[in-house]
Design a protein around this motif. Structure first.
Motif, mmCIF file in Angstrom:
data_model
loop_
_atom_site.group_PDB
_atom_site.id
_atom_site.type_symbol
_atom_site.label_atom_id
_atom_site.label_comp_id
_atom_site.label_asym_id
_atom_site.label_seq_id
_atom_site.Cartn_x
_atom_site.Cartn_y
_atom_site.Cartn_z
ATOM 1 N N THR A 93 25.770 42.485 49.137
ATOM 2 C CA THR A 93 26.297 42.563 50.503
ATOM 3 C C THR A 93 27.763 42.156 50.480
ATOM 4 O OG1 THR A 93 25.551 40.294 50.914
ATOM 5 C CG2 THR A 93 24.051 42.069 51.535
ATOM 6 N N GLY A 94 28.460 42.346 51.589
ATOM 7 C CA GLY A 94 29.876 42.013 51.644
ATOM 8 C C GLY A 94 30.147 40.587 51.209
ATOM 9 N N ALA A 95 31.217 40.413 50.435
ATOM 10 C CA ALA A 95 31.510 39.118 49.826
ATOM 11 C C ALA A 95 32.466 38.258 50.641
ATOM 12 C CB ALA A 95 32.091 39.324 48.429
ATOM 13 N N TYR A 96 33.207 38.849 51.574
ATOM 14 C CA TYR A 96 34.148 38.070 52.379
ATOM 15 C C TYR A 96 33.365 37.334 53.462
ATOM 16 C CZ TYR A 96 38.137 40.976 50.650
ATOM 17 O OH TYR A 96 39.083 41.631 49.885
ATOM 18 N N ALA A 97 32.533 36.396 53.045
ATOM 19 C CA ALA A 97 31.621 35.736 53.976
ATOM 20 C C ALA A 97 31.156 34.410 53.387
ATOM 21 C CB ALA A 97 30.415 36.638 54.254
ATOM 22 N N GLN A 98 30.551 33.587 54.234
ATOM 23 C CA GLN A 98 30.057 32.296 53.757
ATOM 24 C C GLN A 98 28.816 32.440 52.884
ATOM 25 O OE1 GLN A 98 29.918 30.384 57.721
ATOM 26 N NE2 GLN A 98 31.353 28.867 56.902
ATOM 27 N N TYR A 99 28.034 33.496 53.124
ATOM 28 C CA TYR A 99 26.836 33.751 52.328
ATOM 29 C C TYR A 99 26.790 35.231 51.955
ATOM 30 C CZ TYR A 99 25.188 29.194 53.940
ATOM 31 O OH TYR A 99 25.074 27.843 54.193
ATOM 32 N N ALA A 100 26.243 35.514 50.785
ATOM 33 C CA ALA A 100 26.076 36.893 50.342
ATOM 34 C C ALA A 100 24.808 36.989 49.512
ATOM 35 C CB ALA A 100 27.280 37.357 49.511
ATOM 36 N N LEU A 101 24.197 38.170 49.525
ATOM 37 C CA LEU A 101 23.043 38.425 48.674
ATOM 38 C C LEU A 101 23.512 39.076 47.375
ATOM 39 C CD1 LEU A 101 20.462 39.907 51.216
ATOM 40 C CD2 LEU A 101 20.764 37.521 50.508
ATOM 41 N N ALA A 102 22.788 38.779 46.304
ATOM 42 C CA ALA A 102 23.124 39.379 45.014
ATOM 43 C C ALA A 102 21.846 39.584 44.212
ATOM 44 C CB ALA A 102 24.080 38.481 44.237
ATOM 45 N N SER A 103 21.812 40.634 43.428
ATOM 46 C CA SER A 103 20.700 40.845 42.507
ATOM 47 C C SER A 103 20.802 39.802 41.400
ATOM 48 C CB SER A 103 20.757 42.249 41.910
ATOM 49 O OG SER A 103 20.657 43.227 42.926
ATOM 50 N N ALA A 104 19.708 39.076 41.175
ATOM 51 C CA ALA A 104 19.730 38.016 40.166
ATOM 52 C C ALA A 104 20.098 38.556 38.796
ATOM 53 C CB ALA A 104 18.371 37.326 40.116
ATOM 54 N N ALA A 105 19.785 39.821 38.537
ATOM 55 C CA ALA A 105 20.003 40.419 37.219
ATOM 56 C C ALA A 105 21.477 40.595 36.876
ATOM 57 C CB ALA A 105 19.289 41.768 37.128
ATOM 58 N N VAL A 106 22.374 40.525 37.869
ATOM 59 C CA VAL A 106 23.796 40.741 37.580
ATOM 60 C C VAL A 106 24.621 39.473 37.810
ATOM 61 C CG1 VAL A 106 23.671 43.208 38.056
ATOM 62 C CG2 VAL A 106 24.317 41.641 39.903
ATOM 63 N N LEU A 107 23.963 38.337 37.837
ATOM 64 C CA LEU A 107 24.655 37.064 37.979
ATOM 65 C C LEU A 107 24.567 36.273 36.679
ATOM 66 C CD1 LEU A 107 23.442 35.853 41.498
ATOM 67 C CD2 LEU A 107 25.621 36.956 40.938
ATOM 68 N N ALA A 108 25.658 35.598 36.333
ATOM 69 C CA ALA A 108 25.694 34.714 35.169
ATOM 70 C C ALA A 108 25.894 33.286 35.653
ATOM 71 C CB ALA A 108 26.831 35.110 34.226
ATOM 72 N N LEU A 109 25.367 32.336 34.906
ATOM 73 C CA LEU A 109 25.605 30.935 35.223
ATOM 74 C C LEU A 109 27.062 30.583 34.958
ATOM 75 C CD1 LEU A 109 22.412 29.299 33.686
ATOM 76 C CD2 LEU A 109 22.916 29.591 36.123
ATOM 77 N N LYS A 110 27.669 29.860 35.863
ATOM 78 C CA LYS A 110 29.068 29.462 35.706
ATOM 79 C C LYS A 110 29.151 28.240 34.791
ATOM 80 C CE LYS A 110 31.348 26.941 38.728
ATOM 81 N NZ LYS A 110 31.943 25.898 37.835
ATOM 82 N N PRO A 111 29.944 28.332 33.712
ATOM 83 C CA PRO A 111 30.139 27.147 32.868
ATOM 84 C C PRO A 111 30.821 26.028 33.655
ATOM 85 C CG PRO A 111 30.923 29.147 31.770
ATOM 86 C CD PRO A 111 30.657 29.507 33.188
ATOM 87 N N ALA A 112 30.512 24.805 33.306
ATOM 88 C CA ALA A 112 31.085 23.662 34.014
ATOM 89 C C ALA A 112 32.606 23.628 33.908
ATOM 90 C CB ALA A 112 30.487 22.365 33.470
ATOM 91 N N GLY A 113 33.152 24.138 32.809
ATOM 92 C CA GLY A 113 34.595 24.098 32.609
ATOM 93 C C GLY A 113 35.375 25.203 33.294
ATOM 94 N N LEU A 114 34.702 26.052 34.059
ATOM 95 C CA LEU A 114 35.356 27.170 34.746
ATOM 96 C C LEU A 114 35.343 26.895 36.242
ATOM 97 C CD1 LEU A 114 36.579 30.025 34.206
ATOM 98 C CD2 LEU A 114 34.282 30.951 34.596
ATOM 99 N N ASP A 115 36.523 26.820 36.860
ATOM 100 C CA ASP A 115 36.552 26.511 38.290
ATOM 101 C C ASP A 115 36.186 27.748 39.113
ATOM 102 O OD1 ASP A 115 38.884 28.093 38.782
ATOM 103 O OD2 ASP A 115 40.189 26.407 38.309
ATOM 104 N N TRP A 116 35.967 27.521 40.406
ATOM 105 C CA TRP A 116 35.468 28.591 41.270
ATOM 106 C C TRP A 116 36.423 29.783 41.344
ATOM 107 C CZ3 TRP A 116 30.628 28.498 41.902
ATOM 108 C CH2 TRP A 116 29.918 27.322 42.143
ATOM 109 N N THR A 117 37.717 29.520 41.488
ATOM 110 C CA THR A 117 38.657 30.637 41.667
ATOM 111 C C THR A 117 38.737 31.499 40.412
ATOM 112 O OG1 THR A 117 40.524 29.200 41.082
ATOM 113 C CG2 THR A 117 40.031 29.451 43.421
ATOM 114 N N HIS A 118 38.750 30.872 39.240
ATOM 115 C CA HIS A 118 38.805 31.662 38.011
ATOM 116 C C HIS A 118 37.479 32.363 37.745
ATOM 117 C CE1 HIS A 118 42.445 29.262 37.520
ATOM 118 N NE2 HIS A 118 42.845 30.179 36.657
ATOM 119 N N ALA A 119 36.386 31.752 38.164
ATOM 120 C CA ALA A 119 35.089 32.413 38.022
ATOM 121 C C ALA A 119 35.042 33.685 38.863
ATOM 122 C CB ALA A 119 33.970 31.456 38.437
ATOM 123 N N ALA A 120 35.549 33.620 40.091
ATOM 124 C CA ALA A 120 35.528 34.790 40.968
ATOM 125 C C ALA A 120 36.475 35.885 40.492
ATOM 126 C CB ALA A 120 35.892 34.372 42.394
ATOM 127 N N ALA A 121 37.445 35.516 39.667
ATOM 128 C CA ALA A 121 38.428 36.488 39.180
ATOM 129 C C ALA A 121 37.943 37.279 37.974
ATOM 130 C CB ALA A 121 39.728 35.762 38.816
#
Length: 304
Positions: A93-121
């Protein structure tokens, strides 16, 4: 929830903040409490209406599809993720929002050493760079010319091509020459006399060309290649009339590959550059900057 919405196609003025329903997970989906959103050139193209033939849009619509955030709810059949997991990837669903749905199959766990902005990039640029380098069949010992090498896609493509053993000549503006050199490219200012200047750097010719700029570089690329073979553009809609491949195929969206790239970004072996961040309420300003081009790295909206 708060979201950025457009009710009609047009310029950035059609974007506005609205209260919308919090989405509910379907089978195989998770709900993500969004922390950061990648702003991509395609967001502005969809908003303008020029992508309707490729990406039909039901209005009103929430832009965006690249997220980093915290799993907030889990749908039926999801066992690889749980509430509280920090993830990055693509939204359904649209990402410019406080909540969004995503297929679990296309999500990766974010490493602790990667901040939110760089993860989204990372998701779109990483997937796009892999896909284009494979389309071009870039291999060790070859010379790859990348137009728009300092942008989000170009930044990752330079590094992945160098990792393959290729020599990269990257074009960008004067302010980004040192930046490209730091990524491992031979830097070159775009503009007048480009063909002669590339030939001076690569007397044996260039083996492949990636145009990530969309700023009229295809004719020079065809001249340098002596034809249209092994030229791919991600940004120039004149591609078909010139006989060049436009990389418009579906993203691969591999969670395993995204996790690998995220680990490299976290440990510093893959540079992910965030050119600027904007609060969600300034989404129109972010898209205006994206539409104008010339940004170094990725533009990101902060939400959480």
């Amino acid at each position: 929830m708060k979201a950025i919405v457009f009710d009609t196609f047009g310029g950035i003025e059609v974007l506005h903040e609205a209260e919308t329903e919090v989405p509910e997970c379907g089978p195989g989906q998770v709900r993500v409490r969004v922390q950061a959103v990648g702003v991509n050139p395609v967001d502005g193209k969809i908003r303008s209406g020029i992508m309707e033939a490729i990406f039909p849009t039901t209005l009103p619509a929430v832009p965006g599809g690249e997220i980093a955030g915290i799993v907030d709810a889990v749908g039926e059949g999801v066992d690889q993720l749980q509430v509280g997991d920090e993830v990055l990837g693509w939204s359904d669903t649209g990402a410019y929002a406080q909540y969004a749905l995503a297929s679990a199959a296309v999500l990766a766990l974010k490493p602790a050493g990667l901040d939110w902005t760089h993860a989204a990039a990372l998701p779109v640029a990483g997937d796009g760079a892999d896909r284009v380098l494979d389309l071009l069949a870039v291999k060790a010992g070859e010379t790859l010319l990348i137009h728009g090498a300092s942008g989000a896609l170009g930044t990752v493509a330079v590094q992945l091509a160098v990792a393959r053993g290729a020599r990269v000549i990257g074009t960008a503006g004067p302010a980004n020459q040192e930046y490209l050199t730091s990524l491992g490219a031979t830097a070159l200012v775009y503009g007048e006399g480009l063909v002669e200047r590339v030939r001076a750097l690569a007397p044996g010719g260039v083996d492949a060309v990636l145009d990530a700029a969309g700023k009229g570089a295809l004719e020079d690329s065809i001249t340098l290649r002596g034809g249209t073979d092994r030229i791919v553009t991600t940004a120039d809609f004149r591609a078909r009339e010139l006989g060049v491949v436009f990389a418009e195929g579906p993203a691969r969206r591999s969670a395993a590959r995204l996790a690998e790239l995220a680990r490299q970004a976290a440990d510093g072996t893959l540079a992910i550059t965030v050119g600027a961040t904007y609060p969600l309420t300034d989404a129109a300003k972010a898209q205006q900057a994206s539409d104008a081009g010339h940004s170094r790295g990725k533009l990101v909206l902060t939400v959480g």
